[in-house]
Design a protein around this motif. Structure first.
Motif, PDB file in Angstrom:
ATOM      1  N   ASN A  45       0.833  -1.195   0.000  1.00  0.00           N
ATOM      2  CA  ASN A  45       0.000   0.000   0.000  1.00  0.00           C
ATOM      3  C   ASN A  45       0.869   1.246   0.000  1.00  0.00           C
ATOM      4  O   ASN A  45       1.851   1.341   0.725  1.00  0.00           O
ATOM      5  CB  ASN A  45      -0.961   0.012   1.203  1.00  0.00           C
ATOM      6  CG  ASN A  45      -0.308  -0.423   2.493  1.00  0.00           C
ATOM      7  OD1 ASN A  45       0.362  -1.442   2.525  1.00  0.00           O
ATOM      8  ND2 ASN A  45      -0.503   0.322   3.545  1.00  0.00           N
ATOM      9  N   VAL A  47       2.246   5.281   0.309  1.00  0.00           N
ATOM     10  CA  VAL A  47       2.255   6.252   1.388  1.00  0.00           C
ATOM     11  C   VAL A  47       1.078   7.209   1.191  1.00  0.00           C
ATOM     12  O   VAL A  47       0.915   7.809   0.142  1.00  0.00           O
ATOM     13  CB  VAL A  47       3.582   7.044   1.396  1.00  0.00           C
ATOM     14  CG1 VAL A  47       3.563   8.108   2.470  1.00  0.00           C
ATOM     15  CG2 VAL A  47       4.747   6.089   1.583  1.00  0.00           C
ATOM     16  N   GLU A  48       0.258   7.338   2.224  1.00  0.00           N
ATOM     17  CA  GLU A  48      -0.954   8.152   2.117  1.00  0.00           C
ATOM     18  C   GLU A  48      -0.632   9.624   2.351  1.00  0.00           C
ATOM     19  O   GLU A  48       0.258   9.976   3.130  1.00  0.00           O
ATOM     20  CB  GLU A  48      -1.998   7.680   3.140  1.00  0.00           C
ATOM     21  CG  GLU A  48      -3.363   8.339   2.962  1.00  0.00           C
ATOM     22  CD  GLU A  48      -4.378   7.825   3.966  1.00  0.00           C
ATOM     23  OE1 GLU A  48      -5.583   8.015   3.742  1.00  0.00           O
ATOM     24  OE2 GLU A  48      -3.955   7.247   4.983  1.00  0.00           O
ATOM     25  N   ASP A  49      -1.396  10.474   1.694  1.00  0.00           N
ATOM     26  CA  ASP A  49      -1.253  11.919   1.856  1.00  0.00           C
ATOM     27  C   ASP A  49      -1.698  12.314   3.256  1.00  0.00           C
ATOM     28  O   ASP A  49      -2.734  11.848   3.745  1.00  0.00           O
ATOM     29  CB  ASP A  49      -2.106  12.638   0.808  1.00  0.00           C
ATOM     30  CG  ASP A  49      -1.776  14.116   0.706  1.00  0.00           C
ATOM     31  OD1 ASP A  49      -1.468  14.725   1.748  1.00  0.00           O
ATOM     32  OD2 ASP A  49      -1.844  14.658  -0.404  1.00  0.00           O
ATOM     33  N   ASN A  52      -5.212  13.295   4.308  1.00  0.00           N
ATOM     34  CA  ASN A  52      -6.231  12.278   4.566  1.00  0.00           C
ATOM     35  C   ASN A  52      -6.025  11.583   5.906  1.00  0.00           C
ATOM     36  O   ASN A  52      -6.549  10.493   6.128  1.00  0.00           O
ATOM     37  CB  ASN A  52      -6.205  11.224   3.446  1.00  0.00           C
ATOM     38  CG  ASN A  52      -6.446  11.825   2.081  1.00  0.00           C
ATOM     39  OD1 ASN A  52      -7.267  12.723   1.933  1.00  0.00           O
ATOM     40  ND2 ASN A  52      -5.738  11.329   1.071  1.00  0.00           N
ATOM     41  N   ALA A  53      -5.268  12.219   6.809  1.00  0.00           N
ATOM     42  CA  ALA A  53      -4.934  11.580   8.084  1.00  0.00           C
ATOM     43  C   ALA A  53      -6.192  11.286   8.909  1.00  0.00           C
ATOM     44  O   ALA A  53      -7.124  12.096   8.962  1.00  0.00           O
ATOM     45  CB  ALA A  53      -3.976  12.465   8.878  1.00  0.00           C
ATOM     46  N   SER A  54      -6.192  10.116   9.547  1.00  0.00           N
ATOM     47  CA  SER A  54      -7.281   9.700  10.441  1.00  0.00           C
ATOM     48  C   SER A  54      -6.744   9.579  11.857  1.00  0.00           C
ATOM     49  O   SER A  54      -5.543   9.381  12.070  1.00  0.00           O
ATOM     50  CB  SER A  54      -7.853   8.353   9.987  1.00  0.00           C
ATOM     51  OG  SER A  54      -8.317   8.405   8.658  1.00  0.00           O
ATOM     52  N   ASN A  72       1.881   2.674   6.415  1.00  0.00           N
ATOM     53  CA  ASN A  72       1.952   3.864   5.560  1.00  0.00           C
ATOM     54  C   ASN A  72       0.677   4.704   5.592  1.00  0.00           C
ATOM     55  O   ASN A  72       0.564   5.670   4.829  1.00  0.00           O
ATOM     56  CB  ASN A  72       2.285   3.507   4.106  1.00  0.00           C
ATOM     57  CG  ASN A  72       3.668   2.908   3.964  1.00  0.00           C
ATOM     58  OD1 ASN A  72       4.511   3.042   4.837  1.00  0.00           O
ATOM     59  ND2 ASN A  72       3.913   2.227   2.863  1.00  0.00           N
ATOM     60  N   GLU A  73      -0.270   4.357   6.458  1.00  0.00           N
ATOM     61  CA  GLU A  73      -1.481   5.165   6.575  1.00  0.00           C
ATOM     62  C   GLU A  73      -1.151   6.471   7.308  1.00  0.00           C
ATOM     63  O   GLU A  73      -0.376   6.486   8.277  1.00  0.00           O
ATOM     64  CB  GLU A  73      -2.561   4.404   7.341  1.00  0.00           C
ATOM     65  CG  GLU A  73      -3.095   3.174   6.619  1.00  0.00           C
ATOM     66  CD  GLU A  73      -4.025   3.551   5.477  1.00  0.00           C
ATOM     67  OE1 GLU A  73      -4.595   4.652   5.530  1.00  0.00           O
ATOM     68  OE2 GLU A  73      -4.161   2.747   4.539  1.00  0.00           O
ATOM     69  N   ALA A  74      -1.738   7.571   6.843  1.00  0.00           N
ATOM     70  CA  ALA A  74      -1.559   8.864   7.509  1.00  0.00           C
ATOM     71  C   ALA A  74      -2.447   8.913   8.755  1.00  0.00           C
ATOM     72  O   ALA A  74      -3.639   8.591   8.686  1.00  0.00           O
ATOM     73  CB  ALA A  74      -1.927   9.996   6.555  1.00  0.00           C
ATOM     74  N   TRP A 143       2.946   9.131   9.735  1.00  0.00           N
ATOM     75  CA  TRP A 143       2.546   7.891   9.065  1.00  0.00           C
ATOM     76  C   TRP A 143       2.732   6.712  10.019  1.00  0.00           C
ATOM     77  O   TRP A 143       3.750   6.599  10.711  1.00  0.00           O
ATOM     78  CB  TRP A 143       3.390   7.674   7.815  1.00  0.00           C
ATOM     79  CG  TRP A 143       3.198   8.752   6.796  1.00  0.00           C
ATOM     80  CD1 TRP A 143       2.228   8.831   5.828  1.00  0.00           C
ATOM     81  CD2 TRP A 143       4.003   9.917   6.640  1.00  0.00           C
ATOM     82  NE1 TRP A 143       2.380   9.973   5.093  1.00  0.00           N
ATOM     83  CE2 TRP A 143       3.457  10.664   5.563  1.00  0.00           C
ATOM     84  CE3 TRP A 143       5.121  10.428   7.301  1.00  0.00           C
ATOM     85  CZ2 TRP A 143       3.997  11.873   5.142  1.00  0.00           C
ATOM     86  CZ3 TRP A 143       5.661  11.642   6.888  1.00  0.00           C
ATOM     87  CH2 TRP A 143       5.100  12.341   5.813  1.00  0.00           C
TER      88      TRP A 143
END
Length: 279
Positions: A45, A47-49, A52-54, A72-74, A143
């Motif tokens: 997957n 690297v998320e922007d 879009n962080a959760s 790699n989730e923000a 991240w």
């Protein structure tokens, strides 16, 4: 006489042969591409922007195993830094230089801590070279990363001195810090108040590009090999036909009627012996 391989009949055969060879080559390449499948064991997957962080708490529960699908989730988290628990973890920079990651717990209102990787420093850097952490409540953006294992770059099996930890792993840090920990850790991008996480002497360590491990599908690979064989066979058959045509052309040129100039032709009327005698 025109060159035999440039006659209209042969021009059509040339076109068919070229199309057959190119078609087999393209089909073989297509099967070769299909034979390469991304390994399901690799983190693929992207690297998320950070836009879009959760919230980390909405994605992962404290103490819960972190699945690779979250790598790699923000994420964003709010709490207070515990600067007295700051540790160094041996690591390599993206350029391969030896140094340390600087990690610190961010303690939430629930008393659960988030491991935050502030960034990387070279070996010669000391704690005095770094800026002080902001006091009070801060919000960090970064991240979510998988816990490091013994195969991580920069890890050393040798014992580390006080103030250091072998690698960034909740399983190790739970014995160093008096907090329950979230799985994984956060690679810091910025905290507010305080601005960007990178400071003089400390380099930001963003997530690396996704791994590209490949597993081979041998059935499709065998199909690719078959199409390659067909392409070679088409070329061999094409060359064989052209050689036969050239050989036939040469043999016709050396047949009857191709004698030296001035020789009598088979169709030329012959004088009879009687006519000669009559003369």
């Amino acid at each position: 006489m025109r060159f035999p391989l440039l006659q209209p009949r042969w021009l059509g055969l040339h076109l068919i042969a070229v199309l057959a060879v190119v078609g087999c080559a393209l089909l073989g390449y297509w099967q070769f591409e299909r034979s390469q499948e991304p390994s399901r064991e690799a983190i693929t997957n992207p690297v998320e922007d950070l836009a879009n962080a959760s919230a980390l708490g909405d994605m992962l529960a404290p103490g819960e195993y972190m699945p690779q699908t979250l790598a790699n989730e923000a994420v964003t988290a709010t709490g207070e830094y515990d600067p007295g628990s700051q540790l160094l973890s041996p690591a390599l920079s993206p350029e391969g230089e030896e140094g340390y990651n600087v990690i610190v717990p961010l303690v939430t209102d629930e008393g659960v801590a988030v491991i935050v990787n502030r960034g990387w420093i070279p070996e010669a850097t000391t704690a005095e070279d770094l800026d002080t952490l902001p006091s009070g409540e801060v919000t960090v953006d970064g991240w979510l990363m998988m816990p490091q294992d013994q195969a991580s770059e920069g890890y050393s099996a040798m014992s580390v001195p006080e103030g250091q930890i072998e690698r960034i792993s909740p399983a190790l840090l739970v014995n160093e810090w008096p907090y329950q920990l979230y799985g994984g850790y956060v690679a810091l991008s910025e905290h507010s108040p305080g601005g960007a996480g990178s400071t003089p002497g400390l380099s930001e360590m963003p997530p690396p590009p996704p791994e590209t491990k490949i597993t081979w599908n041998f059935r499709n690979l065998s199909y690719a090999a078959q199409w390659l064989v067909f392409a070679v066979a088409a070329i061999a058959f094409w060359v064989s036909l052209m050689r036969r045509e050239l050989a036939d052309h040469r043999s016709e040129g050396a047949g009857p009627g191709s004698g030296a100039p001035g020789s009598a032709s088979a169709d030329e009327p012959q004088r009879s012996a009687v006519g000669v005698e009559a003369d």
